[in-house]
Motif scaffolding. Structure first.
Motif, PDB file in Angstrom:
ATOM      1  N   PRO A 164      -8.651  70.629  41.152  1.00 21.27           N
ATOM      2  CA  PRO A 164      -8.553  70.202  42.536  1.00 21.27           C
ATOM      3  C   PRO A 164      -7.402  68.787  42.802  1.00 21.27           C
ATOM      4  CG  PRO A 164      -9.951  71.196  42.542  1.00 21.27           C
ATOM      5  CD  PRO A 164     -10.422  71.276  41.356  1.00 21.27           C
ATOM      6  N   ALA A 165      -7.745  68.366  42.275  1.00 20.07           N
ATOM      7  CA  ALA A 165      -7.087  66.370  42.520  1.00 20.07           C
ATOM      8  C   ALA A 165      -5.604  66.281  41.605  1.00 20.07           C
ATOM      9  CB  ALA A 165      -8.587  65.135  41.483  1.00 20.07           C
ATOM     10  N   LEU A 166      -6.223  67.069  40.561  1.00 15.46           N
ATOM     11  CA  LEU A 166      -4.156  66.929  39.534  1.00 15.46           C
ATOM     12  C   LEU A 166      -3.277  67.698  40.672  1.00 15.46           C
ATOM     13  CD1 LEU A 166      -4.931  66.927  35.848  1.00 15.46           C
ATOM     14  CD2 LEU A 166      -4.251  65.429  36.857  1.00 15.46           C
ATOM     15  N   GLU A 167      -3.903  69.101  41.074  1.00 20.05           N
ATOM     16  CA  GLU A 167      -3.032  69.529  41.975  1.00 20.05           C
ATOM     17  C   GLU A 167      -2.652  69.009  43.130  1.00 20.05           C
ATOM     18  OE1 GLU A 167      -2.862  74.320  43.909  1.00 20.05           O
ATOM     19  OE2 GLU A 167      -5.029  73.604  43.519  1.00 20.05           O
ATOM     20  N   ALA A 168      -3.953  68.136  44.122  1.00 22.95           N
ATOM     21  CA  ALA A 168      -2.782  67.688  44.760  1.00 22.95           C
ATOM     22  C   ALA A 168      -2.270  66.648  44.660  1.00 22.95           C
ATOM     23  CB  ALA A 168      -4.417  66.835  45.500  1.00 22.95           C
ATOM     24  N   LYS A 169      -2.128  66.040  43.410  1.00 23.52           N
ATOM     25  CA  LYS A 169      -1.199  64.605  42.826  1.00 23.52           C
ATOM     26  C   LYS A 169       0.106  64.848  42.705  1.00 23.52           C
ATOM     27  CE  LYS A 169      -1.349  60.744  39.144  1.00 23.52           C
ATOM     28  NZ  LYS A 169      -1.923  60.139  38.775  1.00 23.52           N
ATOM     29  N   TYR A 170       0.397  65.831  41.730  1.00 23.17           N
ATOM     30  CA  TYR A 170       1.294  66.550  41.685  1.00 23.17           C
ATOM     31  C   TYR A 170       2.185  67.298  42.185  1.00 23.17           C
ATOM     32  CZ  TYR A 170       0.527  63.731  37.666  1.00 23.17           C
ATOM     33  OH  TYR A 170       0.148  62.538  36.659  1.00 23.17           O
ATOM     34  N   ASP A 171       0.902  68.579  43.008  1.00 27.78           N
ATOM     35  CA  ASP A 171       1.850  69.474  43.587  1.00 27.78           C
ATOM     36  C   ASP A 171       3.026  70.366  43.476  1.00 27.78           C
ATOM     37  OD1 ASP A 171       1.552  71.119  46.431  1.00 27.78           O
ATOM     38  OD2 ASP A 171       2.416  69.838  47.752  1.00 27.78           O
ATOM     39  N   GLU A 172       3.828  69.456  44.000  1.00 25.10           N
ATOM     40  CA  GLU A 172       5.675  69.962  43.878  1.00 25.10           C
ATOM     41  C   GLU A 172       5.972  69.180  43.212  1.00 25.10           C
ATOM     42  OE1 GLU A 172       6.348  73.192  45.381  1.00 25.10           O
ATOM     43  OE2 GLU A 172       4.256  73.176  45.826  1.00 25.10           O
ATOM     44  N   ILE A 173       6.028  68.296  42.145  1.00 30.20           N
ATOM     45  CA  ILE A 173       6.636  67.394  41.705  1.00 30.20           C
ATOM     46  C   ILE A 173       6.309  67.566  40.504  1.00 30.20           C
ATOM     47  CG2 ILE A 173       6.370  65.547  43.249  1.00 30.20           C
ATOM     48  CD1 ILE A 173       4.461  64.488  41.086  1.00 30.20           C
ATOM     49  N   VAL A 174       6.008  68.602  39.673  1.00 25.96           N
ATOM     50  CA  VAL A 174       6.018  69.352  38.646  1.00 25.96           C
ATOM     51  C   VAL A 174       7.241  69.526  37.984  1.00 25.96           C
ATOM     52  CG1 VAL A 174       3.717  69.363  38.586  1.00 25.96           C
ATOM     53  CG2 VAL A 174       5.368  71.816  39.453  1.00 25.96           C
ATOM     54  N   PRO A 175       7.700  69.550  36.789  1.00 23.17           N
ATOM     55  CA  PRO A 175       7.054  68.496  35.929  1.00 23.17           C
ATOM     56  C   PRO A 175       6.961  67.405  35.505  1.00 23.17           C
ATOM     57  CG  PRO A 175       8.671  69.443  35.009  1.00 23.17           C
ATOM     58  CD  PRO A 175       8.480  70.368  36.586  1.00 23.17           C
ATOM     59  N   VAL A 176       5.897  66.990  35.156  1.00 27.69           N
ATOM     60  CA  VAL A 176       6.520  65.684  34.951  1.00 27.69           C
ATOM     61  C   VAL A 176       5.326  64.713  33.532  1.00 27.69           C
ATOM     62  CG1 VAL A 176       4.818  63.032  35.539  1.00 27.69           C
ATOM     63  CG2 VAL A 176       5.176  65.244  37.142  1.00 27.69           C
ATOM     64  N   LEU A 177       6.173  64.579  33.173  1.00 27.06           N
ATOM     65  CA  LEU A 177       5.858  63.737  31.351  1.00 27.06           C
ATOM     66  C   LEU A 177       5.721  62.221  31.308  1.00 27.06           C
ATOM     67  CD1 LEU A 177       5.686  64.638  28.396  1.00 27.06           C
ATOM     68  CD2 LEU A 177       7.880  63.308  28.389  1.00 27.06           C
ATOM     69  N   ALA A 178       4.275  61.819  30.741  1.00 25.79           N
ATOM     70  CA  ALA A 178       3.667  61.109  30.592  1.00 25.79           C
ATOM     71  C   ALA A 178       3.248  60.256  29.955  1.00 25.79           C
ATOM     72  CB  ALA A 178       2.332  61.024  32.189  1.00 25.79           C
ATOM     73  N   LEU A 179       3.282  59.068  29.543  1.00 23.70           N
ATOM     74  CA  LEU A 179       2.928  58.624  28.193  1.00 23.70           C
ATOM     75  C   LEU A 179       1.952  57.375  29.072  1.00 23.70           C
ATOM     76  CD1 LEU A 179       3.458  57.787  25.255  1.00 23.70           C
ATOM     77  CD2 LEU A 179       4.706  56.103  25.739  1.00 23.70           C
ATOM     78  N   GLY A 180       0.091  58.362  28.718  1.00 21.24           N
ATOM     79  CA  GLY A 180      -0.717  56.790  29.480  1.00 21.24           C
ATOM     80  C   GLY A 180      -0.548  57.006  31.196  1.00 21.24           C
ATOM     81  N   ASP A 181      -0.702  56.083  31.992  1.00 20.28           N
ATOM     82  CA  ASP A 181      -0.339  55.868  32.929  1.00 20.28           C
ATOM     83  C   ASP A 181       1.362  55.731  33.757  1.00 20.28           C
ATOM     84  OD1 ASP A 181      -3.516  55.824  33.898  1.00 20.28           O
ATOM     85  OD2 ASP A 181      -3.160  53.831  33.849  1.00 20.28           O
ATOM     86  N   ARG A 182       1.742  55.589  32.364  1.00 21.58           N
ATOM     87  CA  ARG A 182       3.203  55.268  32.355  1.00 21.58           C
ATOM     88  C   ARG A 182       4.192  56.748  32.653  1.00 21.58           C
ATOM     89  NH1 ARG A 182       6.898  52.216  28.515  1.00 21.58           N
ATOM     90  NH2 ARG A 182       7.643  54.302  27.493  1.00 21.58           N
TER      91      ARG A 182
END
Length: 81
Positions: free
Chosen positions: A44-62
């Motif tokens: 649920p926390a990831l769903e709230a954070k990313y919701d409609e902006i997926v996909p997101v490719l990250a390297l650590g926090d970046r």
């Protein structure tokens, strides 16, 4: 240089997520890296954070790219060391 560990935040039913993973995997012959695919709907926390902006490719926090693969941003990870 330690091989980068990317995280791809997405959804199982997301064609853009599939496209981004395929584009990243296409770089594997040239670069050594790992990738962990995280289904944002599983938390649920990831769903709230990313919701409609997926996909997101990250390297650590970046965040390197969202929605569409940015080959230049990913290549810069390897070329910056």
């Amino acid at each position: 240089m330690t091989a980068p560990a990317f995280t791809l935040y997405g959804r199982k039913w997301c064609h853009l997520c599939d496209d981004m993973l395929a584009a990243l995997e296409a770089m594997r012959p040239a670069w050594d890296f790992s990738v962990t695919v995280v289904d944002v709907d599983s938390d649920p926390a990831l769903e709230a954070k990313y919701d409609e902006i997926v996909p997101v490719l990250a390297l650590g926090d970046r965040e390197l790219c969202r929605y569409h693969f940015d080959a230049n941003a990913v290549a810069a990870v390897f070329l910056s060391d």
